[in-house]
Each structure stands twice: as structure tokens, then as C-alpha cells.
Design an enzyme around this catalytic site. Sequence first.
Site, PDB file in Angstrom:
ATOM      1  N   ARG A  30       0.858  -1.180   0.000  1.00 42.93           N
ATOM      2  CA  ARG A  30       0.000   0.000   0.000  1.00 42.93           C
ATOM      3  C   ARG A  30       0.902   1.240   0.000  1.00 42.93           C
ATOM      4  NH1 ARG A  30      -3.474  -2.904  -1.521  1.00 42.93           N
ATOM      5  NH2 ARG A  30      -5.467  -3.376  -0.542  1.00 42.93           N
ATOM      6  N   HIS A  51      -1.446  -0.383 -10.008  1.00 40.63           N
ATOM      7  CA  HIS A  51      -2.023  -1.321  -9.020  1.00 40.63           C
ATOM      8  C   HIS A  51      -2.447  -2.637  -9.694  1.00 40.63           C
ATOM      9  CE1 HIS A  51      -3.988  -1.427  -4.813  1.00 40.63           C
ATOM     10  NE2 HIS A  51      -3.848  -2.665  -5.260  1.00 40.63           N
TER      11      HIS A  51
HETATM   12  P1  NAP Z   1      -1.069 -11.451   5.536  1.00 38.95           P
HETATM   13  O1  NAP Z   1      -1.164 -12.885   5.158  1.00 38.95           O
HETATM   14  O2  NAP Z   1      -1.947 -10.926   6.620  1.00 38.95           O
HETATM   15  O3  NAP Z   1       0.467 -11.170   5.919  1.00 38.95           O
HETATM   16  C1  NAP Z   1       0.886  -9.969   6.460  1.00 38.95           C
HETATM   17  C2  NAP Z   1       2.354 -10.086   6.876  1.00 38.95           C
HETATM   18  O4  NAP Z   1       2.807  -8.802   7.327  1.00 38.95           O
HETATM   19  C3  NAP Z   1       2.558 -11.068   8.045  1.00 38.95           C
HETATM   20  O5  NAP Z   1       3.768 -11.765   7.868  1.00 38.95           O
HETATM   21  C4  NAP Z   1       2.676 -10.116   9.243  1.00 38.95           C
HETATM   22  O6  NAP Z   1       3.453 -10.596  10.328  1.00 38.95           O
HETATM   23  C5  NAP Z   1       3.382  -8.939   8.626  1.00 38.95           C
HETATM   24  N1  NAP Z   1       3.151  -7.723   9.418  1.00 38.95           N
HETATM   25  C6  NAP Z   1       1.995  -7.085   9.667  1.00 38.95           C
HETATM   26  N2  NAP Z   1       2.197  -6.009  10.468  1.00 38.95           N
HETATM   27  C7  NAP Z   1       3.513  -5.983  10.725  1.00 38.95           C
HETATM   28  C8  NAP Z   1       4.341  -5.141  11.504  1.00 38.95           C
HETATM   29  N3  NAP Z   1       3.843  -4.093  12.180  1.00 38.95           N
HETATM   30  N4  NAP Z   1       5.656  -5.429  11.570  1.00 38.95           N
HETATM   31  C9  NAP Z   1       6.168  -6.491  10.915  1.00 38.95           C
HETATM   32  N5  NAP Z   1       5.439  -7.338  10.141  1.00 38.95           N
HETATM   33  C10 NAP Z   1       4.130  -7.082  10.060  1.00 38.95           C
HETATM   34  O7  NAP Z   1      -1.324 -10.508   4.264  1.00 38.95           O
HETATM   35  P2  NAP Z   1      -1.121 -10.867   2.707  1.00 38.95           P
HETATM   36  O8  NAP Z   1      -2.280 -11.627   2.189  1.00 38.95           O
HETATM   37  O9  NAP Z   1       0.232 -11.444   2.545  1.00 38.95           O
HETATM   38  O10 NAP Z   1      -1.232  -9.395   2.070  1.00 38.95           O
HETATM   39  C11 NAP Z   1      -0.329  -8.353   2.422  1.00 38.95           C
HETATM   40  C12 NAP Z   1      -0.800  -7.036   1.844  1.00 38.95           C
HETATM   41  O11 NAP Z   1      -0.581  -6.993   0.435  1.00 38.95           O
HETATM   42  C13 NAP Z   1      -2.314  -6.777   1.949  1.00 38.95           C
HETATM   43  O12 NAP Z   1      -2.648  -6.299   3.235  1.00 38.95           O
HETATM   44  C14 NAP Z   1      -2.545  -5.745   0.868  1.00 38.95           C
HETATM   45  O13 NAP Z   1      -2.416  -4.452   1.399  1.00 38.95           O
HETATM   46  C15 NAP Z   1      -1.407  -5.988  -0.120  1.00 38.95           C
HETATM   47  N6  NAP Z   1      -1.929  -6.441  -1.419  1.00 38.95           N
HETATM   48  C16 NAP Z   1      -1.613  -5.728  -2.540  1.00 38.95           C
HETATM   49  C17 NAP Z   1      -2.062  -6.135  -3.787  1.00 38.95           C
HETATM   50  C18 NAP Z   1      -1.706  -5.383  -5.040  1.00 38.95           C
HETATM   51  O14 NAP Z   1      -2.245  -5.681  -6.107  1.00 38.95           O
HETATM   52  N7  NAP Z   1      -0.795  -4.429  -4.997  1.00 38.95           N
HETATM   53  C19 NAP Z   1      -2.846  -7.304  -3.902  1.00 38.95           C
HETATM   54  C20 NAP Z   1      -3.142  -8.008  -2.751  1.00 38.95           C
HETATM   55  C21 NAP Z   1      -2.686  -7.576  -1.507  1.00 38.95           C
HETATM   56  P3  NAP Z   1       3.017 -11.924  11.152  1.00 38.95           P
HETATM   57  O15 NAP Z   1       3.356 -13.052  10.201  1.00 38.95           O
HETATM   58  O16 NAP Z   1       3.888 -11.900  12.335  1.00 38.95           O
HETATM   59  O17 NAP Z   1       1.546 -11.796  11.425  1.00 38.95           O
END
Ligand code: NAP
Length: 315
Positions: A230, A278
Site C-alpha cells: 500500500r 495497481h
Molecule cells: P497477511 O497474510 O496478513 O500477511 C501480512 C504479513 O505482514 C505477516 O507476515 C505479518 O506478520 C506482517 N506484518 C503485519 N504487520 C507488521 C508489523 N507491524 N511489523 C512487521 N510485520 C508485520 O497478508 P497478505 O495476504 O500477505 O497481504 C499483504 C498485503 O498486500 C495486503 O494487506 C494488501 O495491502 C497488499 N496487497 C496488494 C495487492 C496489489 O495488487 N498491490 C494485492 C493483494 C494484496 P506476522 O506473520 O507476524 O503476522
Amino acid sequence: MMKTVIPFLARTDETDRRMWLAALKHAMPDFRIEPLAQLTVQERDAATVAIGADPDPDDFQKLPNLQWVQSLWAGVEQIAAELPRDNLRIVRMADPQMAETMGEAVLAWTLYLHRDMPRYARQQSTGQWIPHELPLPKDRTIGILGMGNLGGRAAEKLLQQGFDVCGWSRTERTMDGVRGFFGAEGLNRILAISDILVILLPLTEETRGLLERSRLGLMPKGSSLINFARGPVVDDAALLECLDSGQIDHAVLDVFHEEPLPQSSPYWTHPGVTVLPHISGPTNRETASAIVAANITAFFANGKMPTGIDRARGY
Ligand code: NAP
């Protein structure tokens, strides 16, 4: 037999809404999925589950018995901010196909940077024939911030390609072949060794503005950055400063504070920036609809709600 009604709440454009409705109806023939406006008061009162694609928070007031909402997006910062805390469970999209697609994007743009493509494009524009040294993938450290569904799959693809892969998460995590870091001290350490930094963190109170001037300044001189998470996770002014000074050589940006990226943004014309609209990890309607169908069918079969996001943590 009367079909169970599932409200579909969306603020996306008309064409997108229509395509989603068609895909969801196809995947869930035993349910009646309808926009809120098409439902009677009795049907709204009876609804316990809704499907949301950027839903209008006011719509939730019209569904007094809703227990959970299935988001079609993986990033849920907006719905989490707009819905009253603890009001109802928010289930985000966790689709292995999305992780696959995002992993492919991370690999593609990592290779773009690893193979110096921005530099060769610049050379071509001025007719320069200058070959550069090519480091082996094992000598290129890729740091992934966020080792969840998306970051984890991206790490696997990078490992297969032979890169030296590190990952940073909030809690301590281990993954074969990946050096794991966590917490504030871990962030400083991973930043200091990442030749290419890949951001795949959710946007939360803790991650907003995380990559500000002092942290970006820890990255090796001439390193690169890929933001597929993001826009607000990165401080734009600080990134531009680092690009101008050569501290950061190139940034591939798919997400921005404001989208579409305003024409006035310096990112459009900066030679050290690749702007993407995006597109790194789009939700696929067919596979996402199958996941929604499985979650909702299981709920009505055995009352089991899928795991929701942690509202206090923000993801
Ligand atoms: P997820 O499975 O919830 O994984 C989030 C990861 O971030 C986890 O490893 C988490 O740590 C870590 N994290 C969260 N807060 C943190 C902090 N304060 N310090 C350190 N690590 C932290 O999410 P996901 O499905 O992988 O998706 C991630 C993000 O990608 C989404 O939230 C979205 O914003 C973005 N996204 C972008 C697109 C695009 O097209 N550009 C598409 C889809 C998603 P833990 O493992 O310890 O919980």
C-alpha cells in the site's frame, strides 16, 4: 426450496459490480446473491453473511443481524477503519491463486532490477553500448517485508531462482532457506542488507509511514525497492530524496497514497521510478468466487465462521 439470500455490498464501478455478481452467482448456485437495493426489509433482517467489495459502511446499518462479511480484497484497511470496532467479523480474501500471481509479479520485477533493465533502457535512449557486471542471484539479497500469504509465496519463488532471501514479520517466523527477522531491531537489520527490498505488508497503524527517511537511509547505497503493498507504508518525500541522492537506485511502485496516481506526481517522470497502475496481485473473480462459495457453504452447513482479521492489530 427458498434460497438463502446473501447481500452483495459494493462501491466499485457498474461493470465491475456486474462481473463480480455473475462470477459469484455462477460459483454459488444454491444461494441468491443480490445487491442490497434489491432486497426486502425481511430479507435484509434475515441476512447473517454479506459479501463486500469496498462496501459502503452505511449499508451495514441496514443489515441488523449480520454476523460476518466476506471481503473480496486481501487488503482490508479501509473496511476495518470504516466499520465500528468489534461490530462484526471481517474475513479477508486469502486466495492461493492471488499468492501465486503476486509471487510471479515479485519474481518478474526482481529480475527486472537484478538484470539492470532500467539502466540498459536509459543507455539505449542515448545510444550507449556499455555491458555491466552481473552478480549471481546467490549474491543478491532480497528482503521481503511481510511474510504472510503473499510474502511467503514470493519468498519460495525467489529461492527457486537462487536468490539470497530474507523476510521480516511482526512475530518470529521460520521458513526453510529464508533468514527471518522480526521486531524493530530486525527491521533495521534487514534494511541494511537488502539489495532489493520487497514490501508486502498490510497497511495498519504500525506500518503507515514505516519506511521514512531514517529507515530508507539504512538501505545499501544503490539498492532498489518494490512496493506491492500500500502506498502509505512509504514516505514519498523521503523516497524521492533517496532516489535523487542515489541512495536508492530504482523504485518499482504499484501502489500510491492516491490512486489513480495524480498527473502532478513527480513519480510519473522520475528516471528512477517505474509506475504500475495497481496490477501486481489482482483478485481473480473465478478463484476468489470459489473461495467465497466454500466459506459461505461451510458456514450454512455447520455454523463455522472463517477466521476474521484481528481488529486491534488491523490485519
Ligand atoms: P497477511 O497474510 O496478513 O500477511 C501480512 C504479513 O505482514 C505477516 O507476515 C505479518 O506478520 C506482517 N506484518 C503485519 N504487520 C507488521 C508489523 N507491524 N511489523 C512487521 N510485520 C508485520 O497478508 P497478505 O495476504 O500477505 O497481504 C499483504 C498485503 O498486500 C495486503 O494487506 C494488501 O495491502 C497488499 N496487497 C496488494 C495487492 C496489489 O495488487 N498491490 C494485492 C493483494 C494484496 P506476522 O506473520 O507476524 O503476522
